[in-house]
Design a protein around this motif. Structure first.
Motif, PDB file in Angstrom:
ATOM      1  N   HIS A 295     -18.237-107.594  32.131  1.00 55.47           N
ATOM      2  CA  HIS A 295     -18.307-107.632  30.995  1.00 55.47           C
ATOM      3  C   HIS A 295     -17.507-107.963  29.658  1.00 55.47           C
ATOM      4  O   HIS A 295     -17.500-108.337  28.664  1.00 55.47           O
ATOM      5  CB  HIS A 295     -17.764-105.989  30.960  1.00 55.47           C
ATOM      6  CG  HIS A 295     -17.739-105.246  29.464  1.00 55.47           C
ATOM      7  ND1 HIS A 295     -19.038-104.224  28.951  1.00 55.47           N
ATOM      8  CD2 HIS A 295     -16.750-104.734  28.843  1.00 55.47           C
ATOM      9  CE1 HIS A 295     -18.496-103.506  27.651  1.00 55.47           C
ATOM     10  NE2 HIS A 295     -16.994-103.994  27.736  1.00 55.47           N
ATOM     11  N   ASN A 406     -13.570-104.994  21.595  1.00 55.82           N
ATOM     12  CA  ASN A 406     -14.912-104.025  22.324  1.00 55.82           C
ATOM     13  C   ASN A 406     -14.628-102.694  21.282  1.00 55.82           C
ATOM     14  O   ASN A 406     -15.535-102.247  21.456  1.00 55.82           O
ATOM     15  CB  ASN A 406     -13.947-104.050  23.377  1.00 55.82           C
ATOM     16  CG  ASN A 406     -14.715-102.705  24.928  1.00 55.82           C
ATOM     17  OD1 ASN A 406     -15.696-102.867  24.698  1.00 55.82           O
ATOM     18  ND2 ASN A 406     -13.771-101.811  25.259  1.00 55.82           N
ATOM     19  N   ASN A 410     -18.805-101.115  20.266  1.00 57.52           N
ATOM     20  CA  ASN A 410     -19.206 -99.596  20.645  1.00 57.52           C
ATOM     21  C   ASN A 410     -19.650 -98.817  19.862  1.00 57.52           C
ATOM     22  O   ASN A 410     -20.475 -98.847  19.442  1.00 57.52           O
ATOM     23  CB  ASN A 410     -18.393 -98.978  21.258  1.00 57.52           C
ATOM     24  CG  ASN A 410     -17.895 -99.508  22.754  1.00 57.52           C
ATOM     25  OD1 ASN A 410     -18.791 -99.969  23.203  1.00 57.52           O
ATOM     26  ND2 ASN A 410     -16.652 -98.238  23.079  1.00 57.52           N
ATOM     27  N   ASP A 440     -16.383 -95.957  12.301  1.00 51.78           N
ATOM     28  CA  ASP A 440     -17.805 -95.837  12.160  1.00 51.78           C
ATOM     29  C   ASP A 440     -18.765 -95.056  11.670  1.00 51.78           C
ATOM     30  O   ASP A 440     -17.664 -93.628  12.014  1.00 51.78           O
ATOM     31  CB  ASP A 440     -18.827 -95.972  13.283  1.00 51.78           C
ATOM     32  CG  ASP A 440     -18.895 -95.132  15.053  1.00 51.78           C
ATOM     33  OD1 ASP A 440     -19.540 -94.090  14.436  1.00 51.78           O
ATOM     34  OD2 ASP A 440     -17.912 -95.543  15.970  1.00 51.78           O
ATOM     35  N   GLY A 444     -21.002 -90.545  16.108  1.00 55.76           N
ATOM     36  CA  GLY A 444     -19.773 -90.009  16.854  1.00 55.76           C
ATOM     37  C   GLY A 444     -19.490 -88.892  18.329  1.00 55.76           C
ATOM     38  O   GLY A 444     -20.545 -89.201  18.731  1.00 55.76           O
ATOM     39  N   VAL A 453     -14.876 -89.892  28.238  1.00 50.83           N
ATOM     40  CA  VAL A 453     -14.737 -91.754  27.572  1.00 50.83           C
ATOM     41  C   VAL A 453     -13.994 -92.745  28.115  1.00 50.83           C
ATOM     42  O   VAL A 453     -14.166 -93.821  28.187  1.00 50.83           O
ATOM     43  CB  VAL A 453     -15.291 -91.587  26.265  1.00 50.83           C
ATOM     44  CG1 VAL A 453     -16.356 -90.825  25.370  1.00 50.83           C
ATOM     45  CG2 VAL A 453     -13.604 -91.112  25.004  1.00 50.83           C
ATOM     46  N   THR A 460     -23.345 -93.632  28.199  1.00 49.28           N
ATOM     47  CA  THR A 460     -24.304 -92.904  28.075  1.00 49.28           C
ATOM     48  C   THR A 460     -25.684 -94.034  27.388  1.00 49.28           C
ATOM     49  O   THR A 460     -26.388 -93.394  27.535  1.00 49.28           O
ATOM     50  CB  THR A 460     -23.845 -92.612  27.084  1.00 49.28           C
ATOM     51  OG1 THR A 460     -23.802 -93.252  25.747  1.00 49.28           O
ATOM     52  CG2 THR A 460     -23.024 -90.601  27.039  1.00 49.28           C
ATOM     53  N   GLY A 464     -24.794 -99.698  29.797  1.00 49.27           N
ATOM     54  CA  GLY A 464     -23.609 -99.924  29.579  1.00 49.27           C
ATOM     55  C   GLY A 464     -23.125 -99.735  31.059  1.00 49.27           C
ATOM     56  O   GLY A 464     -23.786 -99.577  32.585  1.00 49.27           O
ATOM     57  N   GLY A 466     -19.426 -98.782  31.503  1.00 50.81           N
ATOM     58  CA  GLY A 466     -17.980 -97.525  31.628  1.00 50.81           C
ATOM     59  C   GLY A 466     -17.039 -98.323  31.954  1.00 50.81           C
ATOM     60  O   GLY A 466     -16.053 -97.023  31.848  1.00 50.81           O
ATOM     61  N   LEU A 467     -17.090 -99.622  31.384  1.00 49.26           N
ATOM     62  CA  LEU A 467     -15.262-100.157  31.880  1.00 49.26           C
ATOM     63  C   LEU A 467     -14.583-100.357  31.033  1.00 49.26           C
ATOM     64  O   LEU A 467     -13.486-100.184  30.431  1.00 49.26           O
ATOM     65  CB  LEU A 467     -15.480-100.913  32.644  1.00 49.26           C
ATOM     66  CG  LEU A 467     -16.127-101.001  34.200  1.00 49.26           C
ATOM     67  CD1 LEU A 467     -16.534-102.087  35.332  1.00 49.26           C
ATOM     68  CD2 LEU A 467     -15.107-100.137  35.151  1.00 49.26           C
ATOM     69  N   GLY A 468     -15.769-100.666  29.384  1.00 47.74           N
ATOM     70  CA  GLY A 468     -14.867-101.425  28.130  1.00 47.74           C
ATOM     71  C   GLY A 468     -13.050 -99.988  27.960  1.00 47.74           C
ATOM     72  O   GLY A 468     -12.293-100.710  27.493  1.00 47.74           O
ATOM     73  N   LEU A 469     -13.468 -98.991  27.921  1.00 52.89           N
ATOM     74  CA  LEU A 469     -12.444 -98.422  27.166  1.00 52.89           C
ATOM     75  C   LEU A 469     -11.488 -98.225  28.023  1.00 52.89           C
ATOM     76  O   LEU A 469     -10.706 -97.577  27.369  1.00 52.89           O
ATOM     77  CB  LEU A 469     -13.508 -96.853  27.042  1.00 52.89           C
ATOM     78  CG  LEU A 469     -14.031 -96.912  25.987  1.00 52.89           C
ATOM     79  CD1 LEU A 469     -14.451 -95.105  25.025  1.00 52.89           C
ATOM     80  CD2 LEU A 469     -13.305 -96.845  24.091  1.00 52.89           C
ATOM     81  N   PRO A 470     -12.127 -97.723  29.741  1.00 55.13           N
ATOM     82  CA  PRO A 470     -10.094 -97.229  30.571  1.00 55.13           C
ATOM     83  C   PRO A 470     -10.371 -98.619  30.321  1.00 55.13           C
ATOM     84  O   PRO A 470      -8.407 -98.704  30.402  1.00 55.13           O
ATOM     85  CB  PRO A 470     -11.297 -97.439  31.887  1.00 55.13           C
ATOM     86  CG  PRO A 470     -12.468 -97.098  31.746  1.00 55.13           C
ATOM     87  CD  PRO A 470     -13.029 -97.339  30.179  1.00 55.13           C
ATOM     88  N   PHE A 493     -11.667 -94.643  16.476  1.00 53.44           N
ATOM     89  CA  PHE A 493     -10.824 -94.775  17.749  1.00 53.44           C
ATOM     90  C   PHE A 493      -9.759 -95.139  16.661  1.00 53.44           C
ATOM     91  O   PHE A 493      -9.821 -96.158  16.077  1.00 53.44           O
ATOM     92  CB  PHE A 493     -11.356 -96.153  18.338  1.00 53.44           C
ATOM     93  CG  PHE A 493     -12.516 -95.736  19.539  1.00 53.44           C
ATOM     94  CD1 PHE A 493     -12.238 -95.436  20.861  1.00 53.44           C
ATOM     95  CD2 PHE A 493     -13.400 -95.219  18.604  1.00 53.44           C
ATOM     96  CE1 PHE A 493     -12.857 -95.144  21.614  1.00 53.44           C
ATOM     97  CE2 PHE A 493     -14.640 -95.149  19.517  1.00 53.44           C
ATOM     98  CZ  PHE A 493     -14.007 -94.202  20.892  1.00 53.44           C
TER      99      PHE A 493
HETATM  100  P1  ADP Z   1     -20.327 -98.411  28.347  1.00 55.57           P
HETATM  101  O1  ADP Z   1     -19.736 -99.399  26.357  1.00 55.57           O
HETATM  102  O2  ADP Z   1     -19.873-100.203  29.024  1.00 55.57           O
HETATM  103  O3  ADP Z   1     -20.859 -97.541  27.839  1.00 55.57           O
HETATM  104  P2  ADP Z   1     -17.299 -98.417  27.245  1.00 55.57           P
HETATM  105  O4  ADP Z   1     -16.466 -97.864  28.273  1.00 55.57           O
HETATM  106  O5  ADP Z   1     -16.843 -99.118  26.159  1.00 55.57           O
HETATM  107  O6  ADP Z   1     -18.935 -97.998  28.253  1.00 55.57           O
HETATM  108  O7  ADP Z   1     -17.919 -96.817  26.312  1.00 55.57           O
HETATM  109  C1  ADP Z   1     -18.103 -95.266  27.260  1.00 55.57           C
HETATM  110  C2  ADP Z   1     -19.371 -94.572  26.384  1.00 55.57           C
HETATM  111  O8  ADP Z   1     -18.477 -93.760  25.487  1.00 55.57           O
HETATM  112  C3  ADP Z   1     -20.413 -94.879  25.478  1.00 55.57           C
HETATM  113  O9  ADP Z   1     -21.178 -95.375  26.697  1.00 55.57           O
HETATM  114  C4  ADP Z   1     -20.463 -94.171  24.961  1.00 55.57           C
HETATM  115  O10 ADP Z   1     -20.935 -92.918  25.314  1.00 55.57           O
HETATM  116  C5  ADP Z   1     -19.099 -93.491  24.163  1.00 55.57           C
HETATM  117  N1  ADP Z   1     -18.367 -94.594  23.241  1.00 55.57           N
HETATM  118  C6  ADP Z   1     -17.905 -95.568  23.458  1.00 55.57           C
HETATM  119  N2  ADP Z   1     -17.723 -95.726  21.685  1.00 55.57           N
HETATM  120  C7  ADP Z   1     -18.143 -94.769  20.770  1.00 55.57           C
HETATM  121  C8  ADP Z   1     -18.506 -94.729  19.289  1.00 55.57           C
HETATM  122  N3  ADP Z   1     -17.896 -95.563  18.701  1.00 55.57           N
HETATM  123  N4  ADP Z   1     -19.468 -93.791  19.393  1.00 55.57           N
HETATM  124  C9  ADP Z   1     -20.169 -93.129  19.545  1.00 55.57           C
HETATM  125  N5  ADP Z   1     -19.564 -93.143  21.344  1.00 55.57           N
HETATM  126  C10 ADP Z   1     -18.689 -93.853  21.676  1.00 55.57           C
END
Ligand code: ADP
Length: 507
Positions: A295, A406, A410, A440, A444, A453, A460, A464, A466-470, A493
């Motif tokens: 990633h 990251n 997103n 952004d 939302g 998240v 979603t 993806g 699903g590792l960026g935020l954790p 954020f």
């Molecule tokens: P990935 O980007 O691979 O899905 P992340 O952990 O970075 O993994 O994000 C997890 C989820 O959080 C995303 O799939 C999305 O649904 C949601 N998300 C993150 N940032 C935003 C954002 N700015 N606006 C809307 N949804 C977001």
């Protein structure tokens, strides 16, 4: 000794069990001994009764023999009477006195034909103290005035009454009676003779008998006393208690050993399961790690690719300046990829973050610069609002920039489909914290998913991970900060980091 050791609670339970079983066994033993004692009592009562019946029958026989001579009473027969009476008394010491009363005279005359003290004249008792017997052959029995004796009166012929005195004490062979027995020989309410032995008994049982003898309906009471030693004989109690104790201890010990073995087997099974789980967790973590690395590396590698392609095109049109710029970009991004791998390794190995005090503005600008071109290409507006004052933060700069990039990526993904995609990056001081917001104008986040998240593998997006935020959240926590989210139009954020006072670091 250690071999037969059991846990104290089990030992206490074994002791309680031994105590109760012993108490029950002792009660049963005492009941058994009591029952046997009762059988012995009725046997002995029968023996005494038989002996007594024989002796009472002898008295009747003597009365009949003497009565025959008295009937023939005359001066001639008197010596025979004397002889017989003396003979009887000599042979049967319990018969202490034989006397005859002549009731025909005004005052009854009497003759004593034999007594333990030899023949002697006795004064005749007043007539009305003698029994009133109407018919010849009739008898009456009375306690005599002499201690422990009774008298049998018999009317031989009208006017002639015979009296035989018997020492009740000598009727029973008291010395033959075992210590635990007591005897009472009575006549009506009077006690003629008694033998008290069983004083120290804790329990007593009695047999009451009335002698089936017409002239001497004596009452016999045989009592057996039970002392503690009779009810619980030591020669039985000691081995019984010891055997019970040994049996209970052995059963307890073997059950304990069995349970202990089973517990150890169970523990071994659990350890084996733990090892399997730990292995599974390691495999899982490995996958997570690999995904994280992929990633994070995706962005610099994509940049290197784009720049290399640009350089190739520049070569065909002989523009060395563009080639040089592209190569510089490649070097910068390759270094960045190396840094990311290094940080990743440190993160995975649990090493502490490499913290340094830097200007927040510079750290943010560097990160923004890395993604500006990409955003411009996608027609996404990027608005950076610097803080009104200089803020310094103590951060791991590469990790911080990874997080910012990251979050901007997103935000770009969320805003891009909209009509006027826009991302705002701003910094503020809030008391002793620095707060960086990346907002952004996308759709939302669904409020019901806000908590999820930050969970690993929650995504979603179609491609993806699903590792960026954790990962971002972990990295910020390592810098003593926090990462949170809320909806403000689009998603917003917030990175909150501890910050010292403003200083003069250059912007
Ligand atoms: P990935 O980007 O691979 O899905 P992340 O952990 O970075 O993994 O994000 C997890 C989820 O959080 C995303 O799939 C999305 O649904 C949601 N998300 C993150 N940032 C935003 C954002 N700015 N606006 C809307 N949804 C977001």
């Amino acid at each position: 000794m250690r071999r037969f050791f059991v846990a104290p609670r089990r030992a206490a339970r074994a002791f309680a069990l031994w105590f109760f079983i012993s108490a029950a066994s002792m009660s049963m033993l005492a009941a058994y001994e009591y029952q046997s004692g009762l059988s012995a009592l009725s046997e002995r009562s029968r023996g005494i009764e038989t002996l007594l019946a024989e002796r009472l029958a002898q008295h009747d026989a003597h009365l009949t023999a003497i009565g025959t001579l008295v009937r023939m009473f005359s001066r001639e027969s008197a010596p025979f009477l004397q002889g017989l009476a003396e003979n009887i008394i000599a042979r049967y010491p319990r018969i202490t006195d034989i006397a005859v009363f002549d009731l025909t005279a005004e005052n009854p005359q009497s003759w004593n034909y034999g007594s333990v003290d030899g023949p002697m004249p006795i004064s005749a008792p007043p007539r009305d103290t003698l029994p009133h017997l109407a018919n010849a052959g009739e008898t009456e029995i009375r306690p005599s005035g002499v201690t422990n004796s009774y008298d049998i009166y018999k009317l031989v012929v009208p006017g002639r009454m015979l009296r035989m005195r018997i020492n009740a004490d000598a009727l029973l062979d008291k010395q033959q009676i075992p210590a635990q027995y007591a005897l009472t020989l009575g006549l009506g309410q009077s006690v003629l003779s008694s033998l008290q032995n069983s004083e120290s008994a804790v329990l007593k049982a009695s047999n009451d008998l009335t002698m089936h003898n017409q002239s001497q309906p004596l009452r016999l009471t045989v009592t057996r006393g039970f002392g503690p030693a009779e009810l619980l004989p030591l020669q039985l109690v000691v081995p019984l208690l010891a055997a019970l104790g040994a049996a209970i201890w052995l059963v307890t010990y073997f059950r304990y050993a069995n349970d202990e073995r089973r517990r150890q087997e169970h523990r071994a099974e659990l350890l084996e399961q733990d090892a399997k789980l730990a292995h599974a967790a390691r495999v899982n973590a490995l996958g997570e790690m690999a995904s994280g690395i992929a990633h994070e590396l995706a962005q610099p590698i994509a940049a290197i690719l784009a720049q290399s392609q640009a350089a190739r095109r520049a070569l065909t049109i002989a523009r060395p300046d563009i080639v040089e710029k592209a190569l510089e970009g490649n070097i910068r991004d390759a270094k960045r990829a190396g840094d990311i791998l290094g940080r990743m390794r440190a993160y995975i190995s649990g090493a502490a973050a490499h913290l340094e005090e830097v200007s927040l503005f510079l750290a943010l600008s560097d990160a923004v610069r890395l993604i500006e071109a990409d955003l411009a290409q996608r027609n996404i507006e990027l608005l950076v609002i610097p803080a009104s004052e200089e803020i310094t933060v103590t951060i791991d700069i590469i990790s911080f920039q990874q997080v910012v990039l990251n979050l901007i990526r997103n935000a770009a993904d969320a805003a891009a489909p909209g009509a006027d995609p826009r991302i705002t990056v701003s910094a503020e001081r809030e008391r002793n914290d620095a707060v960086i917001k990346i907002a952004d104008n996308g759709p939302g986040i669904d409020p019901s998913l806000l908590d999820r998240v930050f969970e690993p593998f929650f995504t979603t997006k179609q491609d993806g991970m699903g590792l960026g935020l954790p990962l971002s959240s972990r990295l910020i926590e390592k810098m003593d900060g926090s990462l949170s989210i809320r909806n403000e139009g689009g998603a917003c954020f917030m990175i909150r980091l501890p910050s010292g006072a403003s200083n003069d670091l250059p912007r």
